[in-house]
Design an enzyme around this catalytic site. Structure first.
Site, PDB file in Angstrom:
ATOM      1  N   GLY A 273       0.804  -1.222   0.000  1.00  0.00           N
ATOM      2  CA  GLY A 273       0.000   0.000   0.000  1.00  0.00           C
ATOM      3  C   GLY A 273       0.828   1.259   0.000  1.00  0.00           C
ATOM      4  O   GLY A 273       0.351   2.328   0.329  1.00  0.00           O
ATOM      5  N   CYS A 274       2.078   1.155  -0.392  1.00  0.00           N
ATOM      6  CA  CYS A 274       2.927   2.338  -0.414  1.00  0.00           C
ATOM      7  C   CYS A 274       2.981   2.873  -1.839  1.00  0.00           C
ATOM      8  O   CYS A 274       3.114   2.109  -2.778  1.00  0.00           O
ATOM      9  CB  CYS A 274       4.339   1.948   0.001  1.00  0.00           C
ATOM     10  SG  CYS A 274       4.800   2.679   1.542  1.00  0.00           S
ATOM     11  N   VAL A 275       2.913   4.183  -1.974  1.00  0.00           N
ATOM     12  CA  VAL A 275       3.026   4.753  -3.301  1.00  0.00           C
ATOM     13  C   VAL A 275       4.446   4.579  -3.831  1.00  0.00           C
ATOM     14  O   VAL A 275       4.672   4.349  -5.006  1.00  0.00           O
ATOM     15  CB  VAL A 275       2.649   6.245  -3.292  1.00  0.00           C
ATOM     16  CG1 VAL A 275       2.717   6.818  -4.674  1.00  0.00           C
ATOM     17  CG2 VAL A 275       1.247   6.408  -2.741  1.00  0.00           C
ATOM     18  N   SER A 276       5.418   4.673  -2.919  1.00  0.00           N
ATOM     19  CA  SER A 276       6.799   4.369  -3.316  1.00  0.00           C
ATOM     20  C   SER A 276       7.109   2.951  -2.862  1.00  0.00           C
ATOM     21  O   SER A 276       6.315   2.317  -2.187  1.00  0.00           O
ATOM     22  CB  SER A 276       7.749   5.361  -2.672  1.00  0.00           C
ATOM     23  OG  SER A 276       7.435   5.506  -1.306  1.00  0.00           O
TER      24      SER A 276
END
Lengths: 368, 466
Positions: free
Chosen positions: A131-134
């Site tokens: 769930g991390c954008v990066s």
């Protein structure tokens, strides 16, 4: 001195955690919860000592922690800073002392710059923060004192800084302390990190993953070291783990799914299934060849009675799946894969004649 | 001075005349005093697109109260309109008005309020139809948004028309909403999805698309303007090729309808979808345009009230389109507010909006590419290539999330970072994520300047740590 911790603030699968470190003493409260305080003055910088002493005098009552480490404690809105691991407290105080937002970011980036890079072999799916954008990866393992050591990396500088914060703040700490940390402290950092569990909330997800990995290590460690060897795991994971081509990363008999609870309260080594002829043969062979200090052979074939591979191939009495726990000097100097190979080689006959799978814990006496 | 103050309110009552009156009065004011009245920033010099007059962005600024605020200690610079647009006071008033004065359930009521609500609701439908030049307002189906509209076509038209081996043509640059429904439906029907890749200009390869169209093709579903690449596709030609083999065409017009004149009859598309919230309307409403005979041939999507004719215990008969596809109580207030948004945009004039955005978009592209290590995706603007007014980009060695975070925290600039609901496209371009700055007609050159200055500062900040 060792302190036992009851399970109220961790997942129920944690039952008994022997501490070998002398750093902590426990303060017993009438309630079931125990709060551990770092004690050795020599380990702590002098200004910290003052704070600890002060706190010890004034607070006779520390509010019991709520069950889940991710929810704030019941007494106030934020988890008190004193409950955080010492290094993390230092970090929080450092950020609090830096007022200007830009300087905070500089500080964050500085931490990130000094983060030890993570070897690319550890940038696996199970180490990735979901769930991390990066992209963020976190790795956890035990050191000799069964403190959790973390390594992390990210392709974004800011999340790398946050990861570095967490790595520095949490590494070298014991599992219960790590699990107790509530993400509230992020507010104290003043980085305007939102604590909502949204997709772009890398910080919350990172902390959660680190806590999950700590718990995982603990559960795994318990299985290896505790005398209660019966554990519940899904047939699928057991089979995957015990196929002869063993992946060196994963330990056998591993409970991959953390939702599975290690519940069994019985103290006996087996769950009451007497060993049949194959089981006896296995035992004899291993005793003869490995001269073990400890040997447990457990027949868990009944757990696999459902699946098709078992029905046709049993041979004698449907003895197809075993858990083995062997502590022997014979494993000295051998890697995990080599140890398992050794055992499989010894049990070749059985494997050819209907033994379907083994779940192996192989240790040297020093490792126990 | 008083004259200025009195003229301001005329912006809010939006008829075409009001705008031009206001425009003229401002010019007069400017010549006589050095007041810059239009934008919230009193320090910026007013930049005009043509001499002696104020740019569109400045003129409409006061209609958007939300733009006049500070975030994190800096003036808000909103550059995320491709994600969602801001709403002018007229639209908000229309929504408020509906709930305050005539909220009532539509279509079946007898009493005064419900009749009024129904009239306004159907009037909104007519406004949308006129806006895209549909021949009949019954060709407009209100949905929750464009995503739901595409799903409607997929489940209703797709499930009953696609057979095993039929082909659906998409591009790798499609938004997830125009990929996933087709994946679901093709799994159910056995149809095959084919994807057009990009050419060296970073635009979907039209030649390849043409070659891909064959008698097996049943549907071509493509964007009009890409939300990442800012490129546009020649829909009219695509429709001709598709119709030659008997295939239908669905146009995802989310990034085109808000920004330029879209004429569905001219395009001759079979289906067209758009979302209200990207065109100054509220969230929760969007529409599907479908040719009349097509809609008539399609089975219902969702079942319930409104879409039925007669209901028995063992079967029901269905209403005519568009009602057939509008089950349940619709987002009445939102539809009416969408109508108000259409009025507002028409009041300015879509050609004018488009013209302004082409220029501002070009300015953004030029200033952005003047920064070192910036890589903008999509085609380069030229005489023949008009980019949409947005730039998706990456800065060498920096993660877009870092950029967006710092821009927001330190400069109040709102951009988007991530995959913009176009993961296949990013995978194709070989990146994990990108940053995107997108403009709308209420942005100004100052916004672009602030953004570029802030970006340069951000880049140097992060670079100093490497």
């Amino acid at each position: 001195m060792a302190a036992a911790m009851s399970s109220s603030c961790c997942a129920s699968s944690l039952r008994f955690i022997p501490f070998k470190r002398t750093l902590f003493s426990s303060i017993h409260f009438p309630a079931k919860t125990l709060i551990l305080r770092p004690l050795k003055p020599s380990e702590i910088p002098s200004f910290r000592r003052t704070i600890i002493t002060f706190q010890k005098i004034s607070t006779g009552i520390v509010p019991p922690l709520s069950a889940s480490s991710s929810s704030p404690s019941s007494s106030g809105d934020l988890q008190p800073i004193e409950e955080l691991p010492p290094k993390l407290q230092e970090i929080v105080k450092l950020f609090q002392s830096v007022q200007e937002p830009k300087a905070k970011y500089e500080q964050l980036l500085f931490y990130g710059k000094n983060l030890k890079p993570l070897d690319s072999q550890f940038k696996t799916r199970e180490n990735k923060v979901e769930g991390c954008v990066s992209q963020v990866w976190v790795r956890a393992f035990f050191d000799e004192q069964r403190n959790v050591v973390y390594e992390a990396d990210s392709d974004s500088l800011l999340t790398k800084g946050l990861a570095a914060l967490l790595v520095q703040g949490l590494s070298g700490r014991p599992v219960p302390e790590i699990l107790r940390i509530s993400p509230d402290f992020a507010l104290l950092l003043g980085l305007q990190q939102s604590l909502t569990p949204s997709r772009s909330n890398g910080f919350l997800n990172m902390l959660k993953l680190m806590q999950k990995k700590a718990l995982h290590l603990e559960v795994k460690g318990e299985e290896d070291s505790s005398s209660e060897s019966s554990f519940v795991s899904t047939p699928e994971t057991k089979d995957e783990a015990s196929v002869p081509e063993v992946d060196s990363e994963s330990k056998p008999g591993l409970v991959e799914d953390l939702g599975t609870e290690k519940i069994d309260d019985s103290d006996s080594g087996s769950n009451g299934v007497a060993l049949g002829s194959r089981g006896m043969r296995i035992r004899e062979r291993l005793e003869k060849e490995l001269n073990p200090v400890e040997l447990e052979v457990e027949d868990v074939s009944y757990q696999h009675a459902g699946h098709a591979a078992v029905r046709g191939s049993a041979g004698d009495d449907g003895e197809t799946h075993f858990n083995l726990r062997i502590v022997s000097d014979a494993f000295q100097g051998k890697s995990l894969v080599k140890r398992h190979r050794l055992i499989y080689d010894l049990l070749q006959e059985e494997l050819k004649s209907g033994l379907h799978a083994l779940s192996i814990v192989a240790k040297t006496p020093a490792e126990v | 001075m008083e004259g200025v103050a009195m003229k301001l309110p005329s912006f809010k009552s939006l008829s075409p005349n009001a705008i031009s009156i206001g425009h003229r009065s401002f010019s007069r004011v400017r010549r006589s005093s050095s007041l810059s009245v239009c934008s919230a920033a009193s320090s910026s010099a007013t930049i005009s697109t043509d001499s002696e007059s104020v740019s569109l962005g400045h003129r409409v600024r006061n209609d958007f109260r939300i733009l006049h605020q500070e975030v994190n200690g800096s003036k808000l610079v909103y550059l995320d309109s491709a994600a969602t647009s801001q709403k002018p006071a007229a639209v908000l008033d229309a929504l408020q008005n509906y709930y305050e004065f005539y909220n009532s359930n539509v279509h079946r009521g007898i009493h005064y309020l419900s009749a009024k609500a129904t009239d306004e609701f159907e009037l909104a439908r007519k406004k949308v139809a006129r806006f895209i030049n549909a021949s009949d307002s019954r060709e407009i189906v209100f949905t929750r948004n464009a995503t739901e509209a595409i799903n409607l076509v997929a489940y209703s038209w797709g499930l009953s028309n696609l057979k095993p081996g039929d082909e659906v043509i998409l591009t790798v640059a499609e938004h997830h909403s125009c990929i996933v429904p087709w994946q679901i439906v093709s799994q159910k029907t056995g149809a095959v999805l084919k994807f057009v890749t990009l050419n060296e200009d970073e635009v979907p390869d039209i030649e390849k698309l043409r070659e891909m169209i064959s008698p097996k093709t049943k549907l071509v579903a493509v964007h009009h303007v890409s939300n990442v690449l800012a490129s546009s596709l020649p829909i009219e030609e695509i429709v001709v090729w598709a119709h030659n083999v008997g295939a239908k065409v669905l146009v995802d017009a989310c990034q085109s309808v808000p920004h330029m004149v879209v004429d569905v009859q001219k395009l001759n598309a079979d289906f067209l979808v758009a979302s209200s919230h990207k065109m100054c309307g509220p969230t929760g409403i969007g529409f599907l345009y479908g040719k009349s005979d097509l809609l008539h041939s399609m089975p219902p999507f969702l079942g319930g009230g409104e879409m039925i004719s007669d209901v028995f215990l063992d079967h029901s008969t269905y209403a005519e389109p568009p009602s057939r596809f509008e089950a349940g109580t619709p987002a009445i207030g939102e539809a009416i507010a969408l109508g108000a948004a259409v009025d507002y945009l028409s009041g300015i004039g879509m050609p004018k909006i488009h013209e302004y955005e082409v220029e501002l978009g070009k300015y953004l592209y030029e200033k952005l590419s003047s920064l070192p290590d910036v890589r903008i995706y999509g085609p380069r603007p030229s005489e023949s290539v008009h980019r949409g007014a947005l730039c998706s980009f990456n800065v060498e060695g920096l993660h877009p999330t870092d950029l967006a975070t710092f821009l927001d925290q330190q400069h109040g600039v709102a951009i988007r970072s991530g995959h913009h609901c176009a993961q296949p496209l990013h995978r194709y371009l070989g990146v994990n994520a990108s940053a995107r700055a997108s403009l709308y007609f209420y942005n100004t050159k100052e916004d672009v300047d602030s953004f570029v200055v802030a970006l340069a500062d951000t880049v140097s900040f992060f670079n100093s740590f490497k």
